[in-house]
Motif scaffolding. Sequence first.
Motif, mmCIF file in Angstrom:
data_model
loop_
_atom_site.group_PDB
_atom_site.id
_atom_site.type_symbol
_atom_site.label_atom_id
_atom_site.label_comp_id
_atom_site.label_asym_id
_atom_site.label_seq_id
_atom_site.Cartn_x
_atom_site.Cartn_y
_atom_site.Cartn_z
ATOM 1 N N UNK A 127 -14.504 6.663 2.577
ATOM 2 C CA UNK A 127 -14.899 6.440 3.959
ATOM 3 C C UNK A 127 -16.153 5.576 4.032
ATOM 4 N N UNK A 128 -16.912 5.443 2.935
ATOM 5 C CA UNK A 128 -18.137 4.631 2.952
ATOM 6 C C UNK A 128 -17.903 3.233 2.393
ATOM 7 N N UNK A 242 -8.767 7.226 -3.895
ATOM 8 C CA UNK A 242 -9.914 6.791 -4.697
ATOM 9 C C UNK A 242 -11.184 7.445 -4.168
ATOM 10 N N UNK A 243 -12.007 7.913 -5.107
ATOM 11 C CA UNK A 243 -13.319 8.442 -4.768
ATOM 12 C C UNK A 243 -13.249 9.611 -3.813
ATOM 13 N N UNK A 244 -14.078 9.541 -2.787
ATOM 14 C CA UNK A 244 -14.199 10.635 -1.824
ATOM 15 C C UNK A 244 -12.902 10.906 -1.073
ATOM 16 N N UNK A 245 -11.979 9.931 -1.008
ATOM 17 C CA UNK A 245 -10.674 10.166 -0.375
ATOM 18 C C UNK A 245 -9.864 11.222 -1.113
ATOM 19 N N UNK A 246 -10.234 11.519 -2.361
ATOM 20 C CA UNK A 246 -9.552 12.580 -3.092
ATOM 21 C C UNK A 246 -9.661 13.913 -2.362
ATOM 22 N N UNK A 247 -10.741 14.109 -1.597
ATOM 23 C CA UNK A 247 -10.892 15.355 -0.837
ATOM 24 C C UNK A 247 -9.853 15.437 0.280
ATOM 25 N N UNK A 388 -18.672 5.450 10.795
ATOM 26 C CA UNK A 388 -17.607 6.327 10.315
ATOM 27 C C UNK A 388 -18.019 7.127 9.102
ATOM 28 N N UNK A 389 -18.861 6.534 8.252
ATOM 29 C CA UNK A 389 -19.345 7.232 7.060
ATOM 30 C C UNK A 389 -20.189 8.438 7.459
#
Length: 519
Positions: A127-128, A242-247, A388-389
């Motif tokens: 998201x960032x 990828x990254x924080x989208x894994x959550x 959005x971040x």
Amino acid sequence: MPRNIKRVAALLPLLLLVVTGCTAGPSDRPAVAYRDSEQQVAPGPNPPEPAPVPPLGGPAADALHWEDCTHRTRDELGGAPPDLTFSCARLLTTLDSPEAPERGTQRNSLIRIGDGTRVPLVVLGDVNGEPGTVFAARLAVQLPPALRNTFDIIGMDRRGTGESDPADCMKPQDRESIVGFDPRATERRTLDRLLDSVVSASQECLLTLDERLQAYDSWRTASDLEELRLELGVPKLHLIGRGEASRVLTTYAERYPSSVGRMVLDGAPDPTRDAIGRAESRAQAAERTFDVFAQQCTSNGCPLGPDPRRAVRDLVERTREEPLPAPSGPVPAGRVVRALQIGLRDQDSWPQLAEALAAGARGDGTGLAELSAPLLAPQGQNPPWLDGDVITTCNDTTLRVPPQRSGQLAADWVKRFPLFGGVAAQRIVWCGSWPVPQRPLPVPRRGDLPPIPVITTAHDPQELALSTDHMAQQLPTGVQVRWQGAGHGALGRSTCVTEAITRYAVQGAVPTEGMVCPA
């Protein structure tokens, strides 16, 4: 009185409490422990057997209205192979705000790489970072023909980002203040100025977004994925995060386990740590990745000289007093550090990052301004990343830290992580004035899912390798895959990792547990 004005009035006492040093919700928890109020799912006594790798399935039979957007996408990417075509669509999902559960409409922007005759593979990014549609298109360019010939790759702008009802709500001066804030500030009086900007931004976003404000989170993005699966008409959804989208993906798996197809997590955050622990580990990850960047730079005639860390540290110190000039406006110290964070994500771009830093050392902030511009200003049709971040980050955690504790964290982290500790602590400050979410994200615990490859990058500026290892260990069906390289995300960058994931996605061949791919 309009409803959004009433909501601001209701929120103001909370904002004033934050400014004066009080806080709602838990605050003084240990930095590394996750066993707290953010934990939601209790472990079962007898975990079920893992599910087999799901069948690949057939192409989508969707009713989405796809329109060609190849020309525009090529412009955003700066080019693409001539055989790739891009089409775009809108997905309508349920907003489901806390004020109106299971009601309202959310519009999600989609992109498809392929002609609709192949199996869908949905890709989500951080998201960032750049919007999910752009990220999916860029990743598709890096993926091998075996994957592109098997799947139609679908990207989605997450709620509040890109063109998915974007959260373009902060005043430009608040963005500038938040992004450019002194990265070495540790005194309470100084940090209060950052808090003033955050409070102003939160008020403005509440006025602009009203009930949508608390509907932009990973929990509801998981429900967007389920509505996308239903719209595509497929029994299971194949996914890459990828990254924080894994959550988002692990939340999707907890909520809709029977809908999970072949799923891959690339550079996942640590699910065993709370928001403070994750911010601390990211500061450490960025410091370690910078050391790899510096070593590579000095091995190739570094424009920063024989000691890149000292050169960058001196640059940050100078810009604390006097920002760098740039055509788009001044570049203060905080923006220098955030440009560095963004530049470290892609190892292929490290030479350009080194040149931008060296130009900054000579008094020219143009390159650093360009690197950090997406945080602050629209890029084409996409809004600034920062809004959005901040909103999603704060909606995804119940942790609210009082100003006194924030100052203690900043003082500690600036000493331990000289380049990145300050901005990591500032991310904790961001959420102090935002409403506490009603529902924490679930801890990934399901044991009845198919095998899930979890890819660790040894030198990832956003996630420690140990953090992603913890995700693989936390997932009962997680399979560790390690890349010894550098940058954020291994898929599409490491040939070894990409081949292993291609075999899994196309043939259902699960990677060997703990396999290691060379840099």
